[in-house]
Every structure is written in C-alpha cells, then in structure tokens.
Motif scaffolding. Structure first.
Motif, PDB file in Angstrom:
ATOM      1  N   TRP A 161       0.815  -1.215   0.000  1.00  6.82           N
ATOM      2  CA  TRP A 161       0.000   0.000   0.000  1.00  6.82           C
ATOM      3  C   TRP A 161       0.848   1.264   0.000  1.00  6.82           C
ATOM      4  CZ3 TRP A 161       0.485   3.089   4.430  1.00  6.82           C
ATOM      5  CH2 TRP A 161       1.054   2.468   5.542  1.00  6.82           C
ATOM      6  N   ALA A 162       0.228   2.328  -0.502  1.00  7.79           N
ATOM      7  CA  ALA A 162       0.810   3.671  -0.445  1.00  7.79           C
ATOM      8  C   ALA A 162       0.169   4.406   0.714  1.00  7.79           C
ATOM      9  CB  ALA A 162       0.564   4.415  -1.752  1.00  7.79           C
ATOM     10  N   ASP A 163       0.958   5.188   1.438  1.00  9.28           N
ATOM     11  CA  ASP A 163       0.467   5.839   2.647  1.00  9.28           C
ATOM     12  C   ASP A 163      -0.504   6.974   2.304  1.00  9.28           C
ATOM     13  OD1 ASP A 163       2.484   7.358   1.526  1.00  9.28           O
ATOM     14  OD2 ASP A 163       3.021   8.269   3.418  1.00  9.28           O
ATOM     15  N   THR A 164      -1.171   7.443   3.328  1.00 10.61           N
ATOM     16  CA  THR A 164      -2.193   8.465   3.137  1.00 10.61           C
ATOM     17  C   THR A 164      -1.609   9.845   2.853  1.00 10.61           C
ATOM     18  OG1 THR A 164      -2.266   8.775   5.536  1.00 10.61           O
ATOM     19  CG2 THR A 164      -3.855   7.249   4.572  1.00 10.61           C
ATOM     20  N   ALA A 165      -0.323  10.031   3.116  1.00 10.45           N
ATOM     21  CA  ALA A 165       0.313  11.317   2.805  1.00 10.45           C
ATOM     22  C   ALA A 165       0.740  11.340   1.337  1.00 10.45           C
ATOM     23  CB  ALA A 165       1.520  11.541   3.704  1.00 10.45           C
ATOM     24  N   ALA A 166       1.020  12.518   0.829  1.00 14.51           N
ATOM     25  CA  ALA A 166       1.465  12.656  -0.556  1.00 14.51           C
ATOM     26  C   ALA A 166       2.911  12.168  -0.661  1.00 14.51           C
ATOM     27  CB  ALA A 166       1.363  14.111  -1.002  1.00 14.51           C
ATOM     28  N   HIS A 167       3.112  11.017  -1.269  1.00 16.33           N
ATOM     29  CA  HIS A 167       4.439  10.428  -1.403  1.00 16.33           C
ATOM     30  C   HIS A 167       4.982  10.799  -2.777  1.00 16.33           C
ATOM     31  CE1 HIS A 167       7.813   7.834  -1.021  1.00 16.33           C
ATOM     32  NE2 HIS A 167       7.312   7.121  -0.038  1.00 16.33           N
ATOM     33  N   THR A 225      -0.081   6.687  -9.850  1.00 18.75           N
ATOM     34  CA  THR A 225       0.964   5.683  -9.917  1.00 18.75           C
ATOM     35  C   THR A 225       0.403   4.404 -10.508  1.00 18.75           C
ATOM     36  OG1 THR A 225       2.643   4.519  -8.630  1.00 18.75           O
ATOM     37  CG2 THR A 225       0.497   4.796  -7.602  1.00 18.75           C
ATOM     38  N   THR A 226       1.233   3.387 -10.585  1.00 19.70           N
ATOM     39  CA  THR A 226       0.829   2.073 -11.075  1.00 19.70           C
ATOM     40  C   THR A 226       0.895   1.076  -9.925  1.00 19.70           C
ATOM     41  OG1 THR A 226       1.664   2.557 -13.294  1.00 19.70           O
ATOM     42  CG2 THR A 226       1.370   0.242 -12.718  1.00 19.70           C
ATOM     43  N   ASN A 227      -0.199   0.359  -9.695  1.00 19.68           N
ATOM     44  CA  ASN A 227      -0.189  -0.627  -8.618  1.00 19.68           C
ATOM     45  C   ASN A 227       0.778  -1.767  -8.899  1.00 19.68           C
ATOM     46  OD1 ASN A 227      -2.218   0.970  -7.634  1.00 19.68           O
ATOM     47  ND2 ASN A 227      -3.729  -0.667  -7.395  1.00 19.68           N
ATOM     48  N   LEU A 228       0.733  -2.287 -10.113  1.00 22.32           N
ATOM     49  CA  LEU A 228       1.576  -3.417 -10.496  1.00 22.32           C
ATOM     50  C   LEU A 228       2.199  -3.143 -11.848  1.00 22.32           C
ATOM     51  CD1 LEU A 228       2.598  -6.371 -10.275  1.00 22.32           C
ATOM     52  CD2 LEU A 228       0.412  -7.074 -11.293  1.00 22.32           C
ATOM     53  N   PHE A 229       3.536  -3.147 -11.884  1.00 21.20           N
ATOM     54  CA  PHE A 229       4.266  -2.921 -13.132  1.00 21.20           C
ATOM     55  C   PHE A 229       5.095  -4.169 -13.424  1.00 21.20           C
ATOM     56  CE2 PHE A 229       7.926  -1.303 -15.586  1.00 21.20           C
ATOM     57  CZ  PHE A 229       7.240  -0.700 -16.638  1.00 21.20           C
ATOM     58  N   ILE A 251      -6.649  -1.632  -6.000  1.00 22.87           N
ATOM     59  CA  ILE A 251      -7.503  -0.527  -5.552  1.00 22.87           C
ATOM     60  C   ILE A 251      -6.803   0.789  -5.829  1.00 22.87           C
ATOM     61  CG2 ILE A 251      -8.734   0.478  -3.584  1.00 22.87           C
ATOM     62  CD1 ILE A 251      -8.635  -2.317  -2.292  1.00 22.87           C
ATOM     63  N   GLY A 252      -7.480   1.730  -6.503  1.00 26.12           N
ATOM     64  CA  GLY A 252      -6.895   3.025  -6.801  1.00 26.12           C
ATOM     65  C   GLY A 252      -7.948   4.092  -6.940  1.00 26.12           C
ATOM     66  N   PHE A 273      -3.307  -4.775  -3.499  1.00 24.57           N
ATOM     67  CA  PHE A 273      -2.473  -3.688  -4.002  1.00 24.57           C
ATOM     68  C   PHE A 273      -3.311  -2.420  -3.837  1.00 24.57           C
ATOM     69  CE2 PHE A 273      -1.452  -7.593  -6.119  1.00 24.57           C
ATOM     70  CZ  PHE A 273      -0.082  -7.596  -6.327  1.00 24.57           C
ATOM     71  N   GLU A 274      -2.958  -1.576  -2.874  1.00 24.55           N
ATOM     72  CA  GLU A 274      -3.876  -0.503  -2.491  1.00 24.55           C
ATOM     73  C   GLU A 274      -3.197   0.850  -2.432  1.00 24.55           C
ATOM     74  OE1 GLU A 274      -7.357   0.291   0.847  1.00 24.55           O
ATOM     75  OE2 GLU A 274      -5.696  -1.045   1.326  1.00 24.55           O
ATOM     76  N   ASP A 275      -3.707   1.757  -3.240  1.00 24.81           N
ATOM     77  CA  ASP A 275      -3.313   3.160  -3.175  1.00 24.81           C
ATOM     78  C   ASP A 275      -4.361   3.880  -2.333  1.00 24.81           C
ATOM     79  OD1 ASP A 275      -2.620   5.761  -3.493  1.00 24.81           O
ATOM     80  OD2 ASP A 275      -2.589   5.746  -5.676  1.00 24.81           O
TER      81      ASP A 275
END
Length: 371
Positions: free
Chosen positions: A243-249, A279-283, A307-308, A271-273
């Motif tokens: 997952w990607a965090d809730t802040a702007a990364h 971004t791309t969840n899976l590349f 999830i995006g 796979f969760e944004d």
C-alpha cells in the motif's frame, strides 16, 4: 531444557486412535521405536561419540550490550554474533539496541528477539550477511527502527542464486529507508513480516533480486517508493498487503514491480493506493539481456485486489517497449476497484494474457484487450 519447541514436542499429545487393535499395534511400534533409539544412543556412547550436546543461546547482554537506546551497542552485539557457534542462536532480550555501523551475521546461525528493537540514526543497513554463499540464517522476532535513514537487512550477494535457506519471520520494521533485501538466494522464506518506510524517501520494502523458490507469507509493506520488487523465478506471495500511505508520497513509483520474473505466483494480495497517487499498482516488464536468460513469463495473480483512486492511474501495466514481451500472465478471480481510473490493465507489450472471472470497473487499454 525449557525450550518452547522441545516442551511442545514432549507434552503435546499426538493423534488419538479409536480402534483397539490400532492402539495396540501403535503401542508395539512405539515400544520398538524407543528400544531402537535406546540402542542407538548406547552404541553412540560406547563408540566414544558421546550424546549430542544442546547449544545454549548466546545472550547479547552477556557481551556488554545495554539495550537502553542511548549506549552504542554495536561492538557488544557483534562480539556476541561472532561468539555464537555453528547452528547456534544469538538472543536479544527486550530493549532498544543502538547501532552505529552494520552488524555482520554468520552462516549457520539464528537471531532471536523477544521485544528487542535494533535502532539506528545512521545511513546503514542494520543486519548484513554477505558470505559467498549465504546459507542457513534465521532471523526471528526482531524489530527495527530506522529513524528515517537506516535500512533493516541485506542478505546475499549479487550473483544469481548462490545462497539458500534464509528464514525471516515475525519481523517488524518502521521508519526505514529500505526494508529487507535478499540477493541470489533460493529455498528461503519470509513469514509474518511488516515493513514500513518513511514518506518521500526512495526505498524498497522487500527487494528480491536474482532469487529462486522464495516463499513470502502474511506480508505487509507500505510507505516505500516501491513496497515490493521481484526479479527471479518461483517467488510466491500468499496473503499480502502492499500500500501507499495516506500522505502525498512524491517519490512513489510502483506498489509492486516485477522485472525478469518467471513462474511467480501471488494469491490473496491487496495492491492498495490509499489516496490520490498517479501511480501504477503493479508494473511487470521484461528486459533485454536479463540474467540467466530469464523471461517475464507464466506469472499468476489469484484472488488479488487492485484498488486506486486517481483518474490518471493505471492499475496494471504489462510490458513496455523497448523491452521483451510479458508472456502468459494469468489473472484469476481478481478485482480491479477504482474511482474514475484511466484503465485497469495496460497491455504495453504483452502476449497470451488470461483474465478469468475478474471484476473490473473500467476497461483495458493496449493491443491486447480483454485477454
């Protein structure tokens, strides 16, 4: 001996047979087996070999480690690791052990933590094992705090598939630059590990490079620019959350990146944004001149969720040009859940993709549509 595993082996009851004749036959077998064991032990003693000795764990505090979070414990812990005999265990009691340089882990050894944190404010990798090859290393129960600059572990060498039997379990890491890197290993595993990075640093949660037959189970990775990177063959991930965090990364790249990966399987992975990252969840990609001639082929995703939320986001990208084709990827009972997403799957350079009973909210893009 108060070893938990030995205690379970002695006290845990076995299966109960219900038929009287089965019980009698089983009792006879056990009696015969006990006599064989007794005779074997007697032979060993009379032959001068002696009974096998149990190896007591080496306690890092016996070598001067304080574990108070302020004293530099690097030298004391390294002394304990060096003193640990072959197939022995280095034990870390509860505490925060401050490190200023990397620790070198020996082959054929185990590290066991019980409420123990390894902490560093330096740009180091806290545990390293670089013997050629790395073999029979276990890390169990240790926790890592990288203070935003340090990484947790780097085991192996750059040569493809040279070491084996590395086992990492019940590990927790936070504020890490990068999490765990395994290089050139096979028949290795990670189980019940959680790794968390630091927003806006470039780092990888779990980096598997030139590995073969590595199993990853019950794994969570987030707040890295790439929570998971896989290169090699036979890598399996069962029950995961990337997952990607809730802040702007600002440095977020991919949630998972597969490059030159063959016969890898993912089951029940999310796979969760969490927020609005483009971004791309899976590349997934193949490269010209891949090590060992590995092609990106026969990878499967079963009961996974993508999830995006971003309208510019592409959840899955299969292949790029220039590059070799991504061949025979299978998505089985996967869910592609979005809110205004551009595309679920982009077929950049893909052949023979299979989509079986998948749920999607938007379409596919590229020359191969709907598999």
């Amino acid at each position: 001996d108060s070893s938990p595993s030995l205690h379970r082996a002695v006290t845990q009851p076995g299966p109960v047979e219900t038929h009287p004749r089965v019980r009698i036959q089983n009792l006879k077998f056990k009696m015969q087996k006990s006599w064989l064991v007794a005779l074997g032990l007697a032979w060993a003693l009379t032959a001068g070999h002696g009974a096998p000795a149990l190896i007591s764990p080496i306690n890092v505090k016996q070598f001067g480690a304080r574990g108070n979070g302020t004293t530099d414990d690097t030298a004391a812990i390294q002394a304990a690791l060096t003193a640990t005999p072959t197939m022995g265990t280095t034990f870390f009691p509860p505490g925060s052990y401050l490190l200023t340089t990397s620790l070198l882990v020996r082959n054929a050894s185990s590290l066991l933590g019980a409420g123990a944190y390894l902490v560093s404010s330096n740009n180091i990798t806290m545990l390293t094992a670089t013997s050629a090859p790395v073999q029979n290393v276990t890390v169990d129960g240790l926790k890592f705090d990288g203070k935003g600059v340090a990484s947790a572990m780097d085991f192996g060498t750059g040569s493809p598939v040279g070491g084996s039997h590395v086992r990492i379990q019940n590990v927790y890491g936070s504020n890490l630059r990068s999490g765990i890197t395994l290089r050139g290993l096979y028949y290795s595993s990670l189980d019940n590990c959680q790794l968390y990075g630091t927003t806006n640093l470039i780092g990888t949660g779990l980096c598997l490079t030139n590995n073969g037959n590595v199993g990853v189970f019950n794994f969570t990775s987030g707040k890295f620019s790439t929570p998971l990177f896989v290169q090699g063959f036979g890598v399996t991930l069962i029950n995961g959350h990337l997952w990607a965090d809730t802040a702007a990364h600002t440095n977020l790249v991919y949630l998972a990146h597969l490059r030159d990966a063959t016969d890898c399987s993912f089951r029940n992975v999310i796979f969760e944004d969490l927020v609005n990252h483009a971004t791309t969840n899976l590349f997934v990609e193949g490269t010209v001149g891949a090590p060992n001639g590995w092609r990106t082929t026969r990878n499967s995703f079963t009961e996974c969720s993508f999830i995006g939320n971003n309208t510019n986001q592409q959840q899955v990208v299969l292949g790029t040009s220039p590059g070799t084709a991504v061949v025979a990827t299978v998505f089985d009972r996967c869910s592609f859940l979005t809110n205004g997403l551009a595309a679920n799957i982009v077929f950049g350079n893909a052949l023979d993709t299979s989509l079986l009973n998948c749920r999607r909210s938007v379409g596919y893009a590229g020359p191969e549509t709907d598999g």
